[in-house]
Design an enzyme around this catalytic site. Structure first.
Site, PDB file in Angstrom:
ATOM      1  N   GLU A   1       4.288   7.228  12.038  1.00 60.85           N
ATOM      2  CA  GLU A   1       3.384   6.648  13.041  1.00 60.85           C
ATOM      3  C   GLU A   1       2.795   5.416  12.368  1.00 60.85           C
ATOM      4  OE1 GLU A   1       0.710   5.217  14.803  1.00 60.85           O
ATOM      5  OE2 GLU A   1      -0.612   6.910  14.354  1.00 60.85           O
TER       6      GLU A   1
ATOM      7  N   CYS B   1      -4.511   1.920  14.882  1.00 56.75           N
ATOM      8  CA  CYS B   1      -3.102   1.493  14.966  1.00 56.75           C
ATOM      9  C   CYS B   1      -2.754   0.964  16.352  1.00 56.75           C
ATOM     10  CB  CYS B   1      -2.184   2.633  14.561  1.00 56.75           C
ATOM     11  SG  CYS B   1      -2.646   4.197  15.289  1.00 56.75           S
TER      12      CYS B   1
HETATM   13  P1  NDP Z   1      -0.988   2.280   3.753  1.00 55.97           P
HETATM   14  O1  NDP Z   1       0.177   2.360   4.644  1.00 55.97           O
HETATM   15  O2  NDP Z   1      -0.858   1.570   2.468  1.00 55.97           O
HETATM   16  O3  NDP Z   1      -1.527   3.766   3.422  1.00 55.97           O
HETATM   17  C1  NDP Z   1      -1.279   4.926   4.182  1.00 55.97           C
HETATM   18  C2  NDP Z   1      -1.063   6.102   3.246  1.00 55.97           C
HETATM   19  O4  NDP Z   1       0.094   5.880   2.439  1.00 55.97           O
HETATM   20  C3  NDP Z   1      -2.208   6.308   2.275  1.00 55.97           C
HETATM   21  O5  NDP Z   1      -2.395   7.676   2.034  1.00 55.97           O
HETATM   22  C4  NDP Z   1      -1.712   5.593   1.037  1.00 55.97           C
HETATM   23  O6  NDP Z   1      -2.325   6.013  -0.143  1.00 55.97           O
HETATM   24  C5  NDP Z   1      -0.253   5.947   1.058  1.00 55.97           C
HETATM   25  N1  NDP Z   1       0.550   4.999   0.287  1.00 55.97           N
HETATM   26  C6  NDP Z   1       0.275   3.704  -0.017  1.00 55.97           C
HETATM   27  N2  NDP Z   1       1.250   3.169  -0.772  1.00 55.97           N
HETATM   28  C7  NDP Z   1       2.177   4.132  -0.947  1.00 55.97           C
HETATM   29  C8  NDP Z   1       3.405   4.188  -1.645  1.00 55.97           C
HETATM   30  N3  NDP Z   1       3.886   3.154  -2.298  1.00 55.97           N
HETATM   31  N4  NDP Z   1       4.095   5.353  -1.609  1.00 55.97           N
HETATM   32  C9  NDP Z   1       3.617   6.424  -0.960  1.00 55.97           C
HETATM   33  N5  NDP Z   1       2.447   6.436  -0.288  1.00 55.97           N
HETATM   34  C10 NDP Z   1       1.731   5.302  -0.285  1.00 55.97           C
HETATM   35  O7  NDP Z   1      -2.187   1.694   4.517  1.00 55.97           O
HETATM   36  P2  NDP Z   1      -3.442   0.955   3.875  1.00 55.97           P
HETATM   37  O8  NDP Z   1      -4.492   1.936   3.857  1.00 55.97           O
HETATM   38  O9  NDP Z   1      -3.164   0.306   2.563  1.00 55.97           O
HETATM   39  O10 NDP Z   1      -3.659  -0.201   4.920  1.00 55.97           O
HETATM   40  C11 NDP Z   1      -2.842  -1.373   4.917  1.00 55.97           C
HETATM   41  C12 NDP Z   1      -2.514  -1.777   6.319  1.00 55.97           C
HETATM   42  O11 NDP Z   1      -1.719  -0.772   6.938  1.00 55.97           O
HETATM   43  C13 NDP Z   1      -3.683  -1.916   7.243  1.00 55.97           C
HETATM   44  O12 NDP Z   1      -4.350  -3.095   7.090  1.00 55.97           O
HETATM   45  C14 NDP Z   1      -2.997  -1.762   8.568  1.00 55.97           C
HETATM   46  O13 NDP Z   1      -2.382  -2.955   8.930  1.00 55.97           O
HETATM   47  C15 NDP Z   1      -1.977  -0.702   8.305  1.00 55.97           C
HETATM   48  N6  NDP Z   1      -2.456   0.649   8.634  1.00 55.97           N
HETATM   49  C16 NDP Z   1      -2.035   1.234   9.773  1.00 55.97           C
HETATM   50  C17 NDP Z   1      -2.538   2.460  10.107  1.00 55.97           C
HETATM   51  C18 NDP Z   1      -2.146   3.161  11.331  1.00 55.97           C
HETATM   52  O14 NDP Z   1      -2.911   3.992  11.810  1.00 55.97           O
HETATM   53  N7  NDP Z   1      -0.961   2.921  11.859  1.00 55.97           N
HETATM   54  C19 NDP Z   1      -3.535   3.157   9.310  1.00 55.97           C
HETATM   55  C20 NDP Z   1      -3.862   2.464   8.109  1.00 55.97           C
HETATM   56  C21 NDP Z   1      -3.332   1.265   7.810  1.00 55.97           C
HETATM   57  P3  NDP Z   1      -3.559   5.149  -0.736  1.00 55.97           P
HETATM   58  O15 NDP Z   1      -4.408   4.756   0.364  1.00 55.97           O
HETATM   59  O16 NDP Z   1      -4.202   6.096  -1.627  1.00 55.97           O
HETATM   60  O17 NDP Z   1      -2.940   4.002  -1.448  1.00 55.97           O
END
Ligand code: NDP
Length: 497
Positions: A267, A301
């Site tokens: 998602e 999102c």
């Molecule tokens: P991420 O996609 O980076 O994070 C989502 C989850 O994935 C978190 O638990 C994160 O851990 C984990 N994650 C991050 N990097 C890795 C990796 N290399 N391998 C495995 N898991 C990983 O979202 P962010 O929080 O960094 O936000 C960045 C952008 O993503 C936002 O600005 C937005 O554009 C989008 N986003 C979209 C969302 C949605 O609901 N569709 C929600 C959040 C973000 P950790 O946070 O500990 O690094």
């Protein structure tokens, strides 16, 4: 609720002692490495806890516990009514702990306490309750194959399911993963986002109190490239349910390919178009357009981040939007009347501001807001913002800003609006405001998005599937369709000799 609205949240916050250890095999434990990472309060910039930084060793420990619990049958072999009773107790405990969970969510994410109390915590409890209630109501199938064969099609849990979730709605998104995974009889590992782990750890405490057997539900806080990657690559996890950015979603597909081909539910991001025609109820539409982009400061999102407005009513519509930008002005999240709080982090604030500057360089203009505010509080606040003069090939129209920034595009004919709406790598949600019912239905069919609202935005229910077309992901959260990713279909063919 009256007493909650009068609660002194600041005093309560001072006495709160959040859980900060991982929850593995029924026990709260430090990371094996002993490392921690800071949890910040976005409203003040202060550190509120040092949380266990789990890595591959801790993930492995959690997977072993989850596998052991799964194989032992302590959970999946319970009678459906017994499994249901435990999950219902958990949902009840979430409701009983509303003030603490709401406060944790607000302190950790910067969202307004009003929203945590009225939306985040109740929605999480409702989701777990809804899936609990399905457990003894879902029947399997018999495939018709004539009188001498009995062909049963049954659903079985996949085994060990991991949820990797973001920081924008920690409790709600966790519940969308937990509900179907545990209702189906799986064991589960949850990795909350680094920015917002505290409510998940409280959930673990309540899971234990509700009677979930050890190892069935584990929480491993940690950093994405460490705990998240270890989950993605682990050979003994059967499915990962991920919500977050498209970039990291892509990584989970790679992790799966490089390891055990685990199922991956994605998602991901969005750039949802919000089409408003000249004949729509413009006043009502303005309120919805405002909430669609500014609720949770656009950190959603499916935020309605592209307004596609009929040219003839654009100026009038902007005037209708302006008072909403005032009304939804960010403030101290612990003040019970505050509508919007702070952005999640200093880096994120910089990123969102960077997009506002980029939009201007690309030729757009700031019509409303655009400024950082509240620096005296130490937190990360930004005004509700509107960019006008946006063209759909600009980066501010194509990329997910994930902040309170509305990009305004214009159209003359509805076909143009649909073409603009669909010209996006994303397809999570879309909305249309118009009064003609045939136009509404025809256009809803043409919009390439997992959810299309007509004369509404963000109306939602746990029984309606949620997920994206195109690069917004695949698979669906919510509804009975969420069982698809966490169950196997088994065909058992019996010949009757
Ligand atoms: P991420 O996609 O980076 O994070 C989502 C989850 O994935 C978190 O638990 C994160 O851990 C984990 N994650 C991050 N990097 C890795 C990796 N290399 N391998 C495995 N898991 C990983 O979202 P962010 O929080 O960094 O936000 C960045 C952008 O993503 C936002 O600005 C937005 O554009 C989008 N986003 C979209 C969302 C949605 O609901 N569709 C929600 C959040 C973000 P950790 O946070 O500990 O690094």
């Amino acid at each position: 609720m009256t007493s909650l609205t009068q609660t002194d949240w600041r005093s309560l916050a001072r006495t709160l002692r959040p859980r900060r250890q991982a929850f593995i095999d029924g026990r709260f434990v430090d990371a094996l490495s002993g490392r921690t990472f800071p949890a910040y309060n976005p409203a003040t910039g202060e550190v509120i806890a040092e949380v266990a930084a789990c890595d591959a060793a801790d993930v492995d420990r959690a997977v072993r516990a989850a596998r052991r619990a799964f194989e032992s049958g302590v959970w999946r072999d319970l009678k459906p009514a017994e499994r249901k009773a435990v999950l219902l107790r958990w949902a009840g405990l979430i409701r009983e702990n509303l003030p603490e969970l709401a406060l944790l969510e607000t302190l950790d994410t910067g969202k307004a306490i009003k929203e945590s109390l009225s939306v985040d915590v109740p929605s999480a409890a409702a989701a777990i309750q809804w899936y609990a209630e399905t457990i003894d109501k879902l029947y399997d199938e018999i495939a018709p194959n004539g009188p001498s064969s009995l062909v049963m099609v049954t659903r079985e849990p996949v085994g060990v399911v991991a949820g990797v979730i973001p920081w924008n709605y920690p409790l709600i998104i966790a519940s969308w993963k937990i509900g179907p995974a545990l209702a189906a009889g799986n064991s589960m590992i949850l990795k909350p986002a680094e920015e917002a782990s505290l409510s998940a750890l409280k959930l673990a405490e309540l899971a234990q109190e509700a009677g979930l057997p050890d190892g069935v539900f584990n929480v491993v806080p940690g950093l994405g490239p460490e705990a998240g990657q270890a989950i993605g690559l682990h050979p003994d996890i059967d499915a990962v349910l991920f919500t977050g950015s498209t970039e990291v979603g892509r990584k989970f597909l790679e992790y799966s390919a490089r390891s055990n081909l685990k199922r991956v539910g994605l998602e991901l991001g969005g750039k949802s178009p919000h089409i408003v025609t000249a004949d729509a109820d413009l006043e009502k539409a303005a309120m919805y357009v405002a909430y669609a982009i500014w609720y949770n400061l656009g950190q959603t999102c499916n935020a309605g981040s592209r307004l596609i407005i009929e040219q003839s009513v654009k100026e009038r519509f902007l005037e209708l939007l302006r008072p909403w930008a005032q009304r939804l002005y960010p403030g101290d999240p612990l003040e019970p009347t505050t509508e919007l709080g702070a952005l999640i982090s200093a880096e994120h604030l910089d990123r969102v501001r960077g997009y506002i500057e980029l939009g201007q360089r690309e030729g757009a203009e700031v019509a409303i807001g655009g400024r950082q505010i509240g620096q005296e509080r130490g937190g990360w606040y930004l005004e509700p913002t509107v960019l006008v003069g946006v063209k759909n090939d600009m980066r501010v129209a194509r990329e997910e800003i994930f902040g309170p920034v509305l990009s305004v595009l214009e159209f003359d004919r509805l076909e143009e609006a649909v073409a603009i709406a669909n010209d996006s790598p994303y397809g999570l949600a879309a909305a249309l405001w118009c009064r003609d019912i045939s136009t509404a239905h025809r256009t809803a069919r043409q919009l390439r998005a997992g959810t299309v609202w007509v004369n509404a935005f963000d109306h939602t229910s746990i029984n309606a599937p949620f997920g994206g077309y195109k690069q917004s992901g695949h698979g669906r959260d919510k509804s009975l369709h969420a069982f698809d990713k966490v169950t196997e279909l088994k065909t058992t063919w019996v010949e009757l000799h």
